[in-house]
Design an enzyme around this catalytic site. Structure first.
Site, PDB file in Angstrom:
ATOM      1  N   CYS A  10      12.719   9.486 -19.563  1.00  0.00           N
ATOM      2  CA  CYS A  10      12.461  10.667 -20.379  1.00  0.00           C
ATOM      3  C   CYS A  10      12.690  10.378 -21.873  1.00  0.00           C
ATOM      4  CB  CYS A  10      13.288  11.842 -19.876  1.00  0.00           C
ATOM      5  SG  CYS A  10      12.608  13.455 -20.374  1.00  0.00           S
ATOM      6  N   HIS A  58      11.515  12.171 -14.086  1.00  0.00           N
ATOM      7  CA  HIS A  58      12.883  11.938 -13.605  1.00  0.00           C
ATOM      8  C   HIS A  58      12.897  11.390 -12.170  1.00  0.00           C
ATOM      9  CE1 HIS A  58      15.268  13.825 -16.890  1.00  0.00           C
ATOM     10  NE2 HIS A  58      14.097  14.388 -17.124  1.00  0.00           N
ATOM     11  N   GLU A 100      15.395  10.343 -10.597  1.00  0.00           N
ATOM     12  CA  GLU A 100      16.614  10.769  -9.899  1.00  0.00           C
ATOM     13  C   GLU A 100      16.487  12.187  -9.359  1.00  0.00           C
ATOM     14  OE1 GLU A 100      16.997  12.810 -13.746  1.00  0.00           O
ATOM     15  OE2 GLU A 100      16.206  10.873 -13.095  1.00  0.00           O
TER      16      GLU A 100
END
Length: 374
Positions: free
Chosen positions: A253, A338, A340
């Site tokens: 990001c 993202h 994660e």
């Protein structure tokens, strides 16, 4: 002033274009100023509240019912919530979920966050989509509209990263690869993903210099997500520029944007950004489509990549914006979304494995530069 039916305070959201949304206040009382954005996720409101990338922003949830599963200690992504306000169509004061340890109203009040419910979030979202993100004030006070409009003439703050980065270096010991994570507002999910791969993680504040990072003799450097305009983080751009070519780097990001700036590209502000858990992204190298979790308001300008050593590796299928970059000469890659998740799908979790593989290959001397992506 209190609503006659709910006995909760009347709240107002005032936008810089003069639009006023009146509803019922919940959570804290008072007044807050920030950038008004929206998130399209159906779930994950506690992760959104505690995502440091939302620092300085008043978040509107497009899903009409928020709070129905309560809050708990497992769904936080940072030390505390960083949003400046929370806008919903309806909130549930009585959650129903086996993990719930409290409700959304008490949670907001505990952390000093003003919420407003009962507003037309569909209309607000359509306004943001057409006009772009705007400054706004969320208030439960009786401040005259003229005074609120005067306050909205002030610029948004530019120190969000300094508000969310840790005050000092700390270490999460592991038996595997040593990774220095530059914390610009890192979500806990990023740290969990590294620790799940047994990494020895040293987390450093955003303004840490390159030489201090290299003194840890890391096998790789992780550039985290974070809030604000990447151009305001000039100090981090300089650090990343010094690290490229000296250590493997993986950026997420804001990390991608910093890598782009360090390599001579430009970033630009989007009209309303990508904030949600259902964005399709195509890997140009494999043709594979991943459904991703996203939270960003800036992107890399494609034209600015000419003359740099970066090539596009991933593209957003909705609007064609850049979602991934690789360096053609050094072990550096990054994504705008993202991997994660938290909240969201885990289609891209293997990017952390790619980071592990890249570090191993550099150590073994078998890493080769990425071929350019067509």
């Amino acid at each position: 002033m209190f609503d006659s039916h709910s006995r909760r305070p009347v709240a107002r959201l005032v936008l810089e274009n003069g639009d006023v949304y009146t509803g019922v206040g919940f959570g804290a009382t008072g007044e807050s100023f920030g950038e008004v954005v929206f998130n399209t996720g159906m779930t994950g409101y506690q992760e959104i509240l505690t995502d440091p990338s939302y620092c300085g922003q008043i978040v509107t949830m497009t899903y009409p019912l928020i709070g129905n599963y309560g809050v708990n200690v497992d769904d936080v992504e940072s030390r505390r919530p960083y949003v400046k306000g929370f806008v919903v169509r309806e909130f549930s004061p009585e959650p129903s979920h086996f993990k719930a340890t409290g409700n959304i109203e008490a949670y907001l009040k505990q952390h000093g966050i003003i919420g407003i419910a009962g507003v037309d979030t569909r209309k607000l979202t359509k306004t943001i989509r057409s006009r772009g993100t705007m400054k706004g004030i969320l208030t439960t006070l009786d401040t005259p509209l003229s005074a609120l409009m005067e306050k909205l003439a002030a610029p948004l703050p530019t120190d969000q990263i300094d508000q969310v980065t840790p005050p000092a270096i700390y270490r999460c010991p592991g038996e595997g690869r040593r990774v220095v994570a530059m914390d610009f507002g890192m979500k806990a999910g990023v740290l969990r993903s590294l620790l799940a791969r047994r990494c020895d993680v040293i987390v450093v504040p955003a303004r840490t210099k390159a030489e201090e990072i290299l003194r840890w003799q890391p096998h790789g450097v992780m550039l985290s997500n974070g809030p604000g305009d990447p151009m305001d983080a000039w100090y981090a751009v300089e650090t990343v520029r010094e690290l490229i070519g000296r250590v493997p780097i993986f950026g997420i990001c804001l990390g991608l944007q910093l890598i782009a700036l360090a390599c001579g590209a430009r970033t630009e502000k989007m009209r309303f950004g990508h904030r949600g858990v259902n964005h399709p992204v195509k890997d140009l190298r494999t043709g594979r489509i991943a459904i991703t979790s996203q939270n960003h308001g800036y992107v890399v300008s494609p034209d600015s990549l000419r003359g740099t050593d970066l090539v596009v590796s991933h593209i957003n299928q909705n609007d064609g914006t850049i979602e991934g970059l690789v360096h053609t000469k050094h072990p550096v890659f990054c994504v705008q979304y993202h991997p994660e998740a938290r909240p969201g799908p885990d289609d891209s979790d293997d990017l952390f494995d790619q980071f592990m593989d890249m570090m191993d290959r550099v150590r073994e001397g078998s890493w080769v530069p990425h071929a350019e992506t067509n």
